[in-house]
Every structure is written in C-alpha cells, then in structure tokens.
Design a protein around this motif. Sequence first.
Motif, PDB file in Angstrom:
ATOM      1  N   LEU A  86       0.634  -1.127   0.016  1.00  0.00           N
ATOM      2  CA  LEU A  86       0.215  -0.012   0.008  1.00  0.00           C
ATOM      3  C   LEU A  86       0.848   1.258   0.028  1.00  0.00           C
ATOM      4  O   LEU A  86       0.474   2.287  -0.706  1.00  0.00           O
ATOM      5  CB  LEU A  86      -1.109   0.006   1.117  1.00  0.00           C
ATOM      6  CG  LEU A  86      -1.773   1.094   1.411  1.00  0.00           C
ATOM      7  CD1 LEU A  86      -2.856   1.531   0.286  1.00  0.00           C
ATOM      8  CD2 LEU A  86      -2.689   0.849   2.890  1.00  0.00           C
ATOM      9  N   ALA A  87       1.778   1.300   0.774  1.00  0.00           N
ATOM     10  CA  ALA A  87       2.632   2.526   0.677  1.00  0.00           C
ATOM     11  C   ALA A  87       3.401   2.548  -0.532  1.00  0.00           C
ATOM     12  O   ALA A  87       3.785   3.724  -0.892  1.00  0.00           O
ATOM     13  CB  ALA A  87       3.941   2.312   1.952  1.00  0.00           C
TER      14      ALA A  87
ATOM     15  N   LYS B 290       1.873   6.985  -6.899  1.00  0.00           N
ATOM     16  CA  LYS B 290       0.750   7.557  -7.465  1.00  0.00           C
ATOM     17  C   LYS B 290       0.259   8.922  -6.702  1.00  0.00           C
ATOM     18  O   LYS B 290      -0.940   9.578  -6.923  1.00  0.00           O
ATOM     19  CB  LYS B 290      -0.674   6.564  -7.240  1.00  0.00           C
ATOM     20  CG  LYS B 290      -0.525   5.265  -7.987  1.00  0.00           C
ATOM     21  CD  LYS B 290      -0.151   5.589  -9.424  1.00  0.00           C
ATOM     22  CE  LYS B 290       0.118   4.382 -10.276  1.00  0.00           C
ATOM     23  NZ  LYS B 290       0.618   4.705 -11.691  1.00  0.00           N
ATOM     24  N   GLY B 291       1.300   9.460  -5.928  1.00  0.00           N
ATOM     25  CA  GLY B 291       1.090  10.695  -5.360  1.00  0.00           C
ATOM     26  C   GLY B 291       0.148  10.921  -4.082  1.00  0.00           C
ATOM     27  O   GLY B 291      -0.429  12.041  -3.667  1.00  0.00           O
ATOM     28  N   GLY B 292       0.481   9.775  -3.318  1.00  0.00           N
ATOM     29  CA  GLY B 292      -0.064   9.954  -2.057  1.00  0.00           C
ATOM     30  C   GLY B 292      -1.313   8.874  -2.037  1.00  0.00           C
ATOM     31  O   GLY B 292      -2.026   8.612  -2.795  1.00  0.00           O
ATOM     32  N   GLU B 293      -1.829   8.426  -0.630  1.00  0.00           N
ATOM     33  CA  GLU B 293      -2.683   7.648  -0.389  1.00  0.00           C
ATOM     34  C   GLU B 293      -4.029   7.876  -0.922  1.00  0.00           C
ATOM     35  O   GLU B 293      -4.918   7.305  -1.361  1.00  0.00           O
ATOM     36  CB  GLU B 293      -2.858   7.310   0.965  1.00  0.00           C
ATOM     37  CG  GLU B 293      -3.508   6.267   1.517  1.00  0.00           C
ATOM     38  CD  GLU B 293      -3.260   5.412   2.643  1.00  0.00           C
ATOM     39  OE1 GLU B 293      -4.363   5.459   3.636  1.00  0.00           O
ATOM     40  OE2 GLU B 293      -2.310   5.273   3.222  1.00  0.00           O
ATOM     41  N   GLN B 294      -4.336   9.308  -0.682  1.00  0.00           N
ATOM     42  CA  GLN B 294      -5.793   9.983  -1.026  1.00  0.00           C
ATOM     43  C   GLN B 294      -5.888   9.794  -2.626  1.00  0.00           C
ATOM     44  O   GLN B 294      -6.815   9.423  -3.121  1.00  0.00           O
ATOM     45  CB  GLN B 294      -5.982  11.490  -0.702  1.00  0.00           C
ATOM     46  CG  GLN B 294      -7.155  12.055  -1.067  1.00  0.00           C
ATOM     47  CD  GLN B 294      -7.442  13.329  -0.629  1.00  0.00           C
ATOM     48  OE1 GLN B 294      -6.629  14.045   0.301  1.00  0.00           O
ATOM     49  NE2 GLN B 294      -8.263  14.040  -0.966  1.00  0.00           N
ATOM     50  N   ASN B 295      -4.709  10.094  -3.341  1.00  0.00           N
ATOM     51  CA  ASN B 295      -5.105  10.032  -4.747  1.00  0.00           C
ATOM     52  C   ASN B 295      -4.892   8.645  -5.321  1.00  0.00           C
ATOM     53  O   ASN B 295      -5.588   8.394  -6.158  1.00  0.00           O
ATOM     54  CB  ASN B 295      -3.459  10.784  -5.536  1.00  0.00           C
ATOM     55  CG  ASN B 295      -3.759  10.847  -6.976  1.00  0.00           C
ATOM     56  OD1 ASN B 295      -4.709  11.583  -7.380  1.00  0.00           O
ATOM     57  ND2 ASN B 295      -2.837  10.850  -7.624  1.00  0.00           N
ATOM     58  N   LEU B 296      -4.353   7.653  -4.456  1.00  0.00           N
ATOM     59  CA  LEU B 296      -4.313   6.250  -4.932  1.00  0.00           C
ATOM     60  C   LEU B 296      -5.665   5.855  -4.754  1.00  0.00           C
ATOM     61  O   LEU B 296      -6.338   5.172  -5.685  1.00  0.00           O
ATOM     62  CB  LEU B 296      -3.375   5.711  -3.872  1.00  0.00           C
ATOM     63  CG  LEU B 296      -3.382   3.925  -3.962  1.00  0.00           C
ATOM     64  CD1 LEU B 296      -3.065   3.606  -5.195  1.00  0.00           C
ATOM     65  CD2 LEU B 296      -2.711   3.480  -2.893  1.00  0.00           C
TER      66      LEU B 296
ATOM     67  N   MET C 230      -8.125   6.490  -7.411  1.00  0.00           N
ATOM     68  CA  MET C 230      -7.917   5.454  -8.668  1.00  0.00           C
ATOM     69  C   MET C 230      -8.469   4.107  -8.571  1.00  0.00           C
ATOM     70  O   MET C 230      -8.442   3.370  -9.660  1.00  0.00           O
ATOM     71  CB  MET C 230      -6.538   5.403  -8.774  1.00  0.00           C
ATOM     72  CG  MET C 230      -5.542   6.541  -9.285  1.00  0.00           C
ATOM     73  SD  MET C 230      -3.975   6.500  -9.499  1.00  0.00           S
ATOM     74  CE  MET C 230      -3.416   8.229 -10.034  1.00  0.00           C
ATOM     75  N   VAL C 231      -9.027   3.585  -7.343  1.00  0.00           N
ATOM     76  CA  VAL C 231      -9.518   2.384  -7.310  1.00  0.00           C
ATOM     77  C   VAL C 231     -10.964   2.461  -7.164  1.00  0.00           C
ATOM     78  O   VAL C 231     -11.567   3.348  -6.640  1.00  0.00           O
ATOM     79  CB  VAL C 231      -8.669   1.674  -6.120  1.00  0.00           C
ATOM     80  CG1 VAL C 231      -7.086   1.627  -6.407  1.00  0.00           C
ATOM     81  CG2 VAL C 231      -9.006   2.215  -4.648  1.00  0.00           C
ATOM     82  N   SER C 232     -11.643   1.285  -7.310  1.00  0.00           N
ATOM     83  CA  SER C 232     -13.069   1.377  -7.115  1.00  0.00           C
ATOM     84  C   SER C 232     -13.416   0.525  -5.971  1.00  0.00           C
ATOM     85  O   SER C 232     -12.780  -0.495  -5.322  1.00  0.00           O
ATOM     86  CB  SER C 232     -13.691   0.589  -8.495  1.00  0.00           C
ATOM     87  OG  SER C 232     -13.177  -0.385  -8.696  1.00  0.00           O
ATOM     88  N   ALA C 233     -14.635   0.316  -5.419  1.00  0.00           N
ATOM     89  CA  ALA C 233     -15.242  -0.262  -4.378  1.00  0.00           C
ATOM     90  C   ALA C 233     -16.253  -1.286  -4.982  1.00  0.00           C
ATOM     91  O   ALA C 233     -16.858  -1.007  -5.913  1.00  0.00           O
ATOM     92  CB  ALA C 233     -15.501   0.511  -3.157  1.00  0.00           C
ATOM     93  N   PRO C 234     -16.437  -2.553  -4.049  1.00  0.00           N
ATOM     94  CA  PRO C 234     -17.490  -3.504  -4.805  1.00  0.00           C
ATOM     95  C   PRO C 234     -18.774  -2.687  -4.374  1.00  0.00           C
ATOM     96  O   PRO C 234     -18.899  -1.813  -3.373  1.00  0.00           O
ATOM     97  CB  PRO C 234     -17.254  -4.734  -3.617  1.00  0.00           C
ATOM     98  CG  PRO C 234     -16.593  -4.215  -2.719  1.00  0.00           C
ATOM     99  CD  PRO C 234     -15.641  -3.001  -3.061  1.00  0.00           C
TER     100      PRO C 234
ATOM    101  N   LEU D  65      -1.465  -1.058  -8.957  1.00  0.00           N
ATOM    102  CA  LEU D  65      -1.007   0.223  -9.150  1.00  0.00           C
ATOM    103  C   LEU D  65       0.571   0.374  -8.421  1.00  0.00           C
ATOM    104  O   LEU D  65       1.302   1.366  -8.678  1.00  0.00           O
ATOM    105  CB  LEU D  65      -1.917   1.460  -8.440  1.00  0.00           C
ATOM    106  CG  LEU D  65      -3.160   1.271  -9.101  1.00  0.00           C
ATOM    107  CD1 LEU D  65      -4.198   2.073  -8.451  1.00  0.00           C
ATOM    108  CD2 LEU D  65      -2.810   1.993 -10.356  1.00  0.00           C
ATOM    109  N   SER D  66       0.963  -0.768  -7.370  1.00  0.00           N
ATOM    110  CA  SER D  66       2.011  -0.752  -7.064  1.00  0.00           C
ATOM    111  C   SER D  66       3.305  -1.244  -7.693  1.00  0.00           C
ATOM    112  O   SER D  66       4.371  -0.902  -7.437  1.00  0.00           O
ATOM    113  CB  SER D  66       2.042  -1.627  -5.635  1.00  0.00           C
ATOM    114  OG  SER D  66       2.131  -2.898  -5.940  1.00  0.00           O
ATOM    115  N   VAL D  67       2.938  -2.071  -8.923  1.00  0.00           N
ATOM    116  CA  VAL D  67       4.134  -2.522  -9.860  1.00  0.00           C
ATOM    117  C   VAL D  67       3.853  -2.207 -11.468  1.00  0.00           C
ATOM    118  O   VAL D  67       4.695  -2.341 -12.025  1.00  0.00           O
ATOM    119  CB  VAL D  67       4.250  -4.083  -9.646  1.00  0.00           C
ATOM    120  CG1 VAL D  67       4.474  -4.403  -8.232  1.00  0.00           C
ATOM    121  CG2 VAL D  67       2.643  -4.624 -10.066  1.00  0.00           C
ATOM    122  N   GLY D  68       2.604  -1.765 -11.520  1.00  0.00           N
ATOM    123  CA  GLY D  68       2.364  -1.654 -13.096  1.00  0.00           C
ATOM    124  C   GLY D  68       2.398  -0.201 -13.430  1.00  0.00           C
ATOM    125  O   GLY D  68       2.819   0.852 -12.877  1.00  0.00           O
ATOM    126  N   ASN D  69       2.084   0.095 -14.547  1.00  0.00           N
ATOM    127  CA  ASN D  69       2.270   1.544 -15.352  1.00  0.00           C
ATOM    128  C   ASN D  69       0.808   2.087 -15.662  1.00  0.00           C
ATOM    129  O   ASN D  69       0.875   3.168 -15.819  1.00  0.00           O
ATOM    130  CB  ASN D  69       2.875   1.494 -16.681  1.00  0.00           C
ATOM    131  CG  ASN D  69       4.395   1.020 -16.506  1.00  0.00           C
ATOM    132  OD1 ASN D  69       4.989   1.499 -15.697  1.00  0.00           O
ATOM    133  ND2 ASN D  69       4.755   0.075 -17.436  1.00  0.00           N
TER     134      ASN D  69
END
Length: 228
Positions: free
Chosen positions: A8-9, A15-21, A24-28, A219-223
């Motif tokens: 996560l870190a 991706k410019g911080g946890e809030q920005n991260l 970028m992700v969706s929730a179920p 997002l931790s490893v990809g582009n």
Amino acid sequence: MEHFSQTLARAAERKGGEQNLFSMVSAPASEQDLLAQPDDRCLAITTKIVFQSGFAWRVIDQKWPGFEQAFWQFDPNKLVLLDDSHIERLMNDTRIVRNGQKIKTVPLNAQFILDTAKAHGSFAQFVSQWPVEDITGLWLYLKKHGSRLGGNSASFVLRRMGKDTFVLSRDVTAHLIAQGVIDKPATSQTALKHVQQAFNTWQQQVGLPMTQLSQIIGLSVGNNERQV
C-alpha cells in the motif's frame, strides 16, 4: 510475503499519496445494489465479457446498443429459445460482432442463469451469498457451469456485477510470483488456493475489500493509471 501495508505504501508513493491512490481504485457494490441486479443484466454482463475476451473492448462498447437490440435486451427466458435458425440470422446481423462460437454461448449462459435463479431466487442472490474468502471457488463454479467463462472471464463478470473479487491481471500475477505465492500464472486449483490464501491474509492485515487489494497491487507495480 510482505505485509500488505508495504504494498500500500509503495502504491501510494508511486501515485502521489494515499488519497490520490484511493481515487484511482473502485469499491465493490453494496449488498443492496448487488441484489438489485435482475437476471437480464447479469446475462448482459456475462455476454459482454465473453465477447470482449480476446477482442478490442472499445469495439464491443461501441456496438453494445446493437447487442441489446439483437439479443432482446438479454431476457434469458427468450434467449434460451435461440435455435440454429436464430443463430444463423445473428451471424449476418451487422449490429453485433458476428462470432459464431460466442453467439452460441448466449442461450447456454441464459439457461445457466435461469437454473441458478430458480434454485436461489435470482442469479445476483446466488453471487451475493458466495463467501469472498473463497472467491476463486466461485470462479471455478462459473467456469464449470457457464459457457466460455474460463481464464479471467469469471472474475471480470463478478467485478462488473459489483461482487467483491480480486482479478489476476498481469501485474497482480507478477506480484504474486515475486512474493513467492505462486511460481507461474495460476491456472490449477492448487495454485488458485494459494492465491486465495494470500489475499485472505492481506485482507486480514489491512481490512480492505478484495477489489481494492488487487487494484492497489497493480498500481504498486504496473504502469496503468487505473486498474480493472
């Protein structure tokens, strides 16, 4: 296997911080929203995933209104009646992608959804009740009982429905290999059990949905800016 807080870190840093991260992700979906999906929409989602597999997604998206028309808004009670003459006409219907093998999956998956709905109240009810800690078991069930729902197709169907599931994208698979969970893409039931156990552990560590866990890994490893 690293603690998920490290993953996560790393993703947050990239991706410019946890809030920005998390933007970028969706929730179920909520349980209420998942249960509200009628069987025709579940069949529509399933069909769209089948046609998008191995094909340009944007082409299917562009043609989708035509699919809805050609397949009677995906009413499963009508589509189970598709016979060879109907399929032959659909093979000449320019509103859709004219792939015979994939067209033939529509009545098969319509029957699967109707049978499941008869036993459980609705297809969405069946999906909702399946425990997330055994989500790969649901993938295997869909593969066995549905048509052309192998590979990542089952997880894509569930993700589109809003069921909490991880997806074994290329980046997620690379991470699992790097963490020693598997040594190659997970195709066997044994490998899928190892993957499920890893995700169950990560969920216990940080309390995030499976959907977000796999997106964050990507997002931790990809582009890519956004993950499926």
